[in-house]
Motif scaffolding. Structure first.
Motif, short mmCIF file in Angstrom:
data_model
loop_
_atom_site.label_atom_id
_atom_site.label_comp_id
_atom_site.label_asym_id
_atom_site.label_seq_id
_atom_site.Cartn_x
_atom_site.Cartn_y
_atom_site.Cartn_z
N GLY A 699 61.75 33.38 52.03
CA GLY A 699 61.85 33.05 50.61
C GLY A 699 62.46 31.71 50.33
N SER A 700 63.23 31.16 51.26
CA SER A 700 63.91 29.89 51.03
C SER A 700 63.23 28.71 51.70
N ILE A 701 62.07 28.94 52.29
CA ILE A 701 61.36 27.84 52.98
C ILE A 701 60.79 26.88 51.95
N ALA A 702 61.15 25.62 52.04
CA ALA A 702 60.73 24.63 51.04
C ALA A 702 59.30 24.18 51.23
N ASP A 703 58.91 23.92 52.45
CA ASP A 703 57.58 23.39 52.74
C ASP A 703 56.55 24.50 52.66
N ASP A 704 55.51 24.31 51.84
CA ASP A 704 54.51 25.35 51.64
C ASP A 704 53.76 25.68 52.93
N ARG A 705 53.48 24.67 53.74
CA ARG A 705 52.77 24.93 54.98
C ARG A 705 53.62 25.77 55.92
N ASP A 706 54.92 25.44 56.01
CA ASP A 706 55.81 26.25 56.84
C ASP A 706 55.87 27.69 56.33
N PHE A 707 55.95 27.81 55.02
CA PHE A 707 56.00 29.14 54.41
C PHE A 707 54.76 29.95 54.78
N LEU A 708 53.60 29.35 54.65
CA LEU A 708 52.36 30.05 54.96
C LEU A 708 52.26 30.40 56.44
N ASP A 709 52.74 29.50 57.30
CA ASP A 709 52.73 29.78 58.74
C ASP A 709 53.60 30.99 59.06
#
Length: 1002
Positions: A699-709
Motif C-alpha cells: 500500500g505504501s509503494i510510490a512507484d506504480d510499476r513497482d506496485f504492479l510487480d
C-alpha cells in the motif's frame, strides 16, 4: 625514335592526368535530377557527400557488372571479390524473381588502368551460396560464409576456377540469415578471426562434432555462459578453434590490429538507437541478454539504467564488458583497422566502418584509457542528405592503401527484405589525383617480403607472413631489423613472424621488456598463442606500469589457477576502470573461492572502507559473495546500494535468498521493496514472512510499476482500490493495461463484468475502453454480450465493438461474423477490425466475406513515391495504426521495432514496401512465432528470450513480457508471415503516412 616516342607518350599522359574530373553536382543541380537519374550509376558519386575535401571518391564498378554486394575482399593483385545476393531471402520475397543458377562470387578487375573495373568474371555460382554474407581470399583459398556452412574453395592453379569446395564449419543457425556466420579476417598472429550473430546458435566441425572450449564444454547457445553472437579464431587449417567473446546481437564483422587486439560493431534490437562499437576483450560477456537467465534487456531489474542504450547492453551488471562507443541508430556492417599510409593521418591506425542504416562510412579514432579505450567519430561518406539508397555493406583496403566501399544500393537495409535486385556499386576512396596502381607482388626475395609484410591489404599480409614463416631462420635478420627499427605497428607484425621461428619464445620475452606498451601487449598475447607456461614471467608482467599490459596478463590466466598472479594484478586496480575490473573477473572465473578470501585477508578489517575492494566484491562470484554484499549494504544505507542489490542476481539462488531474507530483518525500510522485488518467491509454497511483508508494504509503494510487480508476484488481493485507480486514472497506458490484467487475474471476469455494465453510461464506456485492452477469449465473449445486446445504447455497444480487437480476441469475433450474428449497425466496425487483423488467415477470409477493403491500396510503389502527402494527416494515421505496436519518441507501444528515426533508416521506397508487404522485411527478433502449449492452447507472439526454465515473450500489441514455463510448452515455430497486418489504407492515406514517417529523423 624511341626517345621521341617516350616524350610524346609522357606528354599525352600529362595532358590526360591534367584533365579535371567532373565536379560533384551542387545541391540545386542534384535536386533537379529525376529519380531515375539519381538512381543511375552515372550519378552514383553525386549522391554521396564526401566529408574530407582532401579525398576523392570514384566509382570503380556498378550494375550491370554486379549487383547486391553483401561483402567484399581484395586480393594481393588488387582485384575486387564480391559476394552477391540476388537470391536474398527469396522464400520471403515471392514478388522478386530468382536467379535459378544461384548467387555468384565475382572477381572484378581494372585491366586498362583507368580506375574503373572492365572485367568481371564468375569465380563460383550456385544455390548453395545464396546470400553469402562473407568472402575472404587468402592465398589459393577462398572462404565463403553462408549459414549454416562455411565453405573453403581451393584454386591451386590460379585460373580463377576452384578445383574443390569443402565444408570447414557447419551447424551455424539461420539459413540465409543476416545474423548468422560472417566474414573471416587474417590476424597478425597468423590466425583467422571470425564471428556470427545471435542466430548462429553454435559452431560445428565439418563432421558435425561441436567446437569444444578448454573446459570441455560444447560452444553453443545452450551452454552457459555462451549465448547470442560470438567471436572465434582458428589456425588457417581450421585447427585450434577458440571461442573468444559472446553475447552480442549481430556483430557483423571482427577486425584485428597489428597488436592482435579485436574490434567490431554490433547492431541493436531494431529502432532502439543503441548500436555500438566494441573493443573485444578476450572471454568477455558483452551483455545483450542477461548473463544468467538469458532475459531480454527490457526486463525490469534492480539498478536498471535510465537510458535505453545503457539498458540494451546490461551495462550496469557485473560481468559485462563496457562499450567503446555508442553510434545510436544504425545497421552496422563492415569494419577494418586501417594501417596504411595513403589516407590522411587521422585515419591511419584507426577503425573505419560502414553502416548502411544511416547511409554512412565513418572512422573511430581510439586512444587508450586505463585498461580500455575511448573513441570519437569522424564521418567520411554520407549518403543520407542526398541518396539514402546508398547502403555501404563493407569496407576493405587495397594493396595501394586506398579504401574500397561496396554498396548494396537499396531502399532498405536487408533485414530479410530487398527492394532493388539489379543495382550495386563499388567505390574507391583515395587522396585526390592518386590513381589506382597495384604492383605485382614478389614473394620470392626476403627484402620484398619484408615490404609486403607491412602492406595494409590483408591478403598481401597473409601471403607474406606465410612465406616468411616458411623461410624460417633465413628471414630472421631482416625481421629483427624491422622489429628493431620499424614503426610500432610494423614492428609488431615482424614480432609475430619471429614468434613462429624455432626460438620464437625468446622474442616474446624480449618484446615483454620493450618501451612501447603496445609491443608488450603483443608479447602477452603471443605468450598465450605459443601456449607458454611460465608463472614467473606472468608474475613479473603483472606489475607492469601499463594497465593495458596488465589487462592482457589477466586474460592470460583464464582457465588456470594463478592466485599469486591475480593478487599481484588486483594491486594495480583503480576504482572506476571497468575494463580492468572485468579483466580481473574474467581471470578469476572458476577460482573466486580461492582468490577472494586471500584478497580480503590482505585487506584485513578495512576492506569495506576501500572502494576498490567493494568493486571486487561486487564483481565476484564466490560462494561467500552474497554474505559480503549484505555486509556492504548494511554498512552504507541508501540508494547507492542498488548496484550491490543487483549483484545478488549473479550469485547462487540459495545464497542470494538466504542473505536477502536476513537483510529483511535488518535493512532500512526503504530497502524492503527492493528485497521484495528481488527475492525468489514460490507461490505454491509461500514463505509466510515474506508474503506478510509484501502485504504490509504494497500500500505504501510510490512507484506504480513497482506496485504492479509486487501485487502480481505475490498475488495480493487487498489492493483493489489502487488497482482500479491505476486502471482508470493512470496517464501511462502500459500501467493501465497491466493493472487491468492484474485486476482480472485476481478478481475474475465477473468483477470486470460489473464494471463494464455500470448503469452510468459514461462509466460503462470508460470501463469498456480500459478493460477492453485485455486480449483473451474471455474478454472477447464478455464484450460480445454488450455489442450484441441491441437493447443497450449505440454508444455503449460501439465502445464494446471497438474494443473487440486483439490477436487472441479476434477469432471469437470472426466466428460471430461468419455466423452472421453481428448486428447490422456494428458490421462496419467489425469489418474494419477483421480486415486489419494481425491474423493473416482471418484477414484473408474476412476480405473474401466482406469483399476486398473498400479503399484498396495500389501496389505500384513507383507511382506512390512521386506523390506528396499531408504530413499532419499522416501523423493522425500513425497515431491510429502505428502506435498500437511501435514507439515513436515517447509515445506508443514497444512491441515492434522503434520508428523514432525510421526516416533515416529507410528510403521512401523502403517505407512503402514495409507497409504494403510487411512479411518481406521482418526484423530479426521480431519474427512471428507460433507457440503451442501442452494443454492444447496456442498463440502467436515475439519471443524475446528462452532461458533454461522459461520462455519469455511479448504478446501482440503489448510492451510487457509474459513468462511461460518451458515444461508447459510443446513447441515454438517461426512463421513466414509478419505479425504486422496489411492495413486497409487508401492510396491517399498511405501517401500521407509515408510523408509523415519520412520526417522521423534524428
Amino acid at each position: 625514335m624511341f626517345k621521341k616516342f617516350t616524350i610524346l607518350s609522357l606528354l599525352g599522359f600529362l595532358l590526360f592526368s591534367c584533365e579535371k574530373k567532373p565536379a560533384q553536382l551542387t545541391d540545386e543541380e542534384y535536386s533537379n535530377l529525376t529519380d531515375e537519374q539519381k538512381r543511375s550509376s552515372k550519378h552514383a558519386v553525386d549522391g554521396i557527400i564526401l566529408e574530407d575535401d582532401r579525398l576523392e571518391l570514384t566509382l570503380f564498378a556498378s550494375e550491370p557488372m554486379m549487383s547486391n554486394p553483401t561483402n567484399m575482399d581484395i586480393d594481393d593483385r588488387g582485384r575486387i571479390w564480391i559476394a552477391e545476393a540476388y537470391n536474398y531471402r527469396n522464400t520471403l520475397n515471392p514478388r522478386n524473381p530468382t536467379r535459378a543458377e544461384g548467387d555468384r562470387i565475382l572477381i572484378m578487375e581494372d585491366t586498362d588502368g583507368d580506375g574503373v573495373a572492365d572485367v568481371s568474371k564468375v569465380f563460383y555460382q550456385g544455390n548453395d551460396i545464396n546470400a553469402a554474407l562473407g568472402i575472404a581470399v587468402f592465398g589459393d583459398k577462398v572462404y565463403v560464409s553462408v549459414s549454416p556452412y562455411v565453405y573453403v574453395f581451393t584454386d591451386a592453379d590460379g585460373d580463377d576456377i576452384p578445383e574443390k569446395k569443402e565444408i570447414l564449419f557447419q551447424g551455424v543457425g539461420g539459413i540465409q540469415h543476416d545474423h548468422g556466420m560472417h566474414a573471416f579476417t587474417f590476424g597478425p598472429d597468423g590466425k583467422f578471426y571470425f564471428n556470427y550473430g545471435n542466430n548462429g546458435e553454435g559452431l560445428h566441425h565439418a563432421d558435425g562434432s561441436p567446437i569444444i572450449d578448454p573446459l570441455g564444454r560444447p560452444v553453443n547457445n545452450q551452454t552457459q555462459p555462451y549465448k547470442e553472437g560470438m567471436v572465434f579464431r582458428m589456425n588457417p587449417d581450421g585447427s585450434d578453434t577458440e571461442i573468444l567473446a559472446w553475447n552480442f546481437r549481430n556483430n557483423y564483422e571482427v577486425a584485428t590490429d597489428s597488436y592482435g587486439r579485436m574490434w567490431q560493431s554490433d547492431n541493436d534490437d531494431d529502432g532502439n538507437r543503441s548500436t555500438r562499437i566494441n573493443y573485444v576483450m578476450d572471454y568477455g560477456n558483452y551483455g545483450f541478454k542477461d548473463e544468467f537467465t538469458g532475459a531480454d534487456w527490457r526486463s525490469r531489474r534492480i539498478n536498471i539504467e535510465d537510458s535505453v542504450y545503457l539498458q540494451h547492453w546490461h551495462l550496469n551488471d557485473p560481468g559485462v564488458v563496457p562499450n567503446l562507443l555508442q553510434t545510436y541508430a544504425g545497421s552496422p556492417t563492415g569494419i577494418l583497422i586501417y594501417e596504411g599510409k595513403l589516407l590522411p593521418e587521422e585515419y591511419q591506425n584507426q577503425m573505419i566502418h560502414s553502416d548502411p542504416g544511416p547511409n554512412i562510412v565513418r572512422a573511430y579514432p581510439a586512444v587508450p584509457s586505463g585498461a580500455g579505450f575511448s573513441a570519437k567519430i569522424i564521418n567520411l561518406l554520407d549518403g543520407n542528405p542526398r541518396d539514402n539508397w546508398f547502403r555501404p555493406s563493407d569496407v576493405t583496403v587495397a594493396p595501394d592503401g586506398s579504401l574500397f566501399i561496396s554498396d548494396w544500393y537499396d531502399p532498405g537495409v536487408g533485414g530479410h527484405a530487398m527492394g532493388d535486385l539489379d543495382r550495386g556499386r563499388v567505390y574507391r576512396l583515395a587522396p585526390k589525383d592518386v590513381d589506382y596502381n597495384v604492383v605485382k607482388p614478389d614473394y620470392t626475395s626476403i627484402s620484398s617480403l619484408i615490404t609486403l609484410l607491412q602492406n595494409p591489404n590483408r591478403a598481401t599480409h597473409f601471403k607474406s607472413f606465410m612465406a616468411l614463416v616458411a623461410k624460417g631462420n633465413e628471414a630472421k635478420d631482416a625481421l629483427e631489423k624491422l622489429f628493431t627499427e620499424g614503426e610500432s605497428r610494423m614492428r609488431a607484425r615482424a614480432f609475430w613472424v619471429l614468434t613462429k621461428l624455432p626460438n620464437g619464445n625468446d622474442y616474446i620475452k624480449t618484446a615483454a621488456t620493450d618501451t612501447d606498451e603496445n609491443i608488450r601487449v603483443a608479447a602477452i598475447r603471443a605468450y598465450r598463442n605459443n601456449k607458454m607456461s611460465d608463472v614467473s614471467f606472468l608474475l613479473e608482467m603483472a606489475g607492469d606500469e601499463s594497465a593495458q599490459v596488465r589487462r592482457e596478463v589477466a586474460l592470460a590466466i583464464r582457465y588456470k589457477s594463478n592466485p599469486e598472479v591475480w593478487l599481484k594484478l588486483v594491486e594495480g586496480y583503480e576504482s572506476g576502470d571497468r575494463w580492468y575490473l572485468e579483466a580481473l573477473g574474467i581471470a578469476a572465473e572458476g577460482f573466486w573461492d580461492d582468490y577472494l578470501p586471500l584478497y580480503l585477508a590482505d585487506k584485513e578489517q578495512n576492506w569495506m572502507g576501500n572502494q576498490a575492494a567493494k568493486d571486487i566484491v561486487w564483481r565476484s562470484r564466490s560462494s561467500n559473495t552474497s554474505v559480503l554484499l549484505g555486509k556492504i549494504i548494511l554498512s552504507q544505507p541508501g540508494r547507492n546500494n542498488l548496484s550491490f542489490y543487483r549483484a545478488f542476481d549473479f550469485q547462487s539462488p540459495s545464497s542470494k535468498n538466504s542473505t536477502l531474507k536476513t537483510l529483511l530483518a535488518t535493512a532500512p525500510e526503504e530497502d524492503q521493496l527492493i528485497i521484495l522485488r528481488q527475492i525468489i518467491f514460490d507461490p505454491t509454497s509461500p514463505d509466510r514472512e515474506v508474503l506478510d511483508l509484501a502485504k504490509k508494504t504494497a500500500g505504501s509503494i510510490a512507484d506504480d510499476r513497482d506496485f504492479l510487480d509486487i501485487v502480481s508476484k505475490y498475488g495480493l488481493t487487498d489492493q483493489k482500490v489502487r488497482l482500479e485507480k491505476l486502471i482508470y486514472q493512470s496517464e501511462n497506458d502500459q500501467n493501465s493495461q497491466k493493472a487491468a490484467d492484474s485486476y482480472a487475474s485476481l478478481y475474475g471476469m465477473e468483477a470486470v463484468s460489473l464494471s463494464i455494465n455500470d448503469k452510468d453510461q459514461a462509466k460503462a464506456i470508460t470501463s469498456i475502453e480500459k478493460f477492453g485492452t485485455i486480449d483473451n477469449e474471455s474478454m472477447a465473449r464478455l464484450l460480445a454480450t454488450i455489442y450484441l445486446d441491441e437493447s443497450k445504447s449505440v454508444e455503449v455497444r460501439t465502445a464494446a465493438m471497438d474494443a473487440a480487437k486483439g490477436f487472441n480476441s479476434e477469432p471469437y469475433l470472426w466466428e460471430l461474423a461468419k455466423a452472421d450474428q453481428i448486428p447490422a449497425d456494428m458490421i462496419p466496425i467489425a469489418q474494419k477490425i477483421l480486415q486489419s487483423s494481425w491474423n493473416g488467415t482471418i484477414r484473408a477470409e474476412a476480405n473474401e466475406k466482406f469483399g476486398t477493403a473498400s479503399a484498396k491500396t495500389t501496389s505500384d510503389i513507383s507511382k506512390l513515391i512521386t506523390q506528396k502527402g499531408d504530413i499532419e494527416k499522416g501523423l493522425m494515421i500513425a497515431n491510429n495504426y502505428c502506435l498500437a505496436c511501435h514507439k515513436i519518441a515517447d509515445k506508443g507501444i514497444d512491441f515492434g521495432p522503434g520508428l523514432s528515426e525510421i526516416g533515416d533508416k529507410l528510403s521512401k521506397e523502403g517505407l512503402y514496401n514495409s507497409i504494403i508487404n510487411p512479411s518481406e522485411g521482418m526484423g530479426f527478433g521480431y519474427e512471428t512465432q507460433l507457440v503451442k502449449m501442452k494443454d492444447g492452447t496456442q498463440f502467436t507472439c515475439i519471443v524475446n528470450s528462452k532461458t533454461e526454465n522459461d520462455l519469455v515473450v511479448k504478446l501482440i500489441g503489448t510492451s510487457e513480457q509474459k513468462i511461460y514455463k518451458l515444461v508447459d510448452v510443446e513447441s515454438v515455430t517461426q512463421l513466414d508471415e509478419s505479425l504486422m497486418p496489411k492495413f486497409p489504407l487508401s492510396e491517399t492515406e498511405l501517401v500521407d503516412l509515408v510523408s509523415y514517417l519520412e520526417t522521423l529523423r534524428k
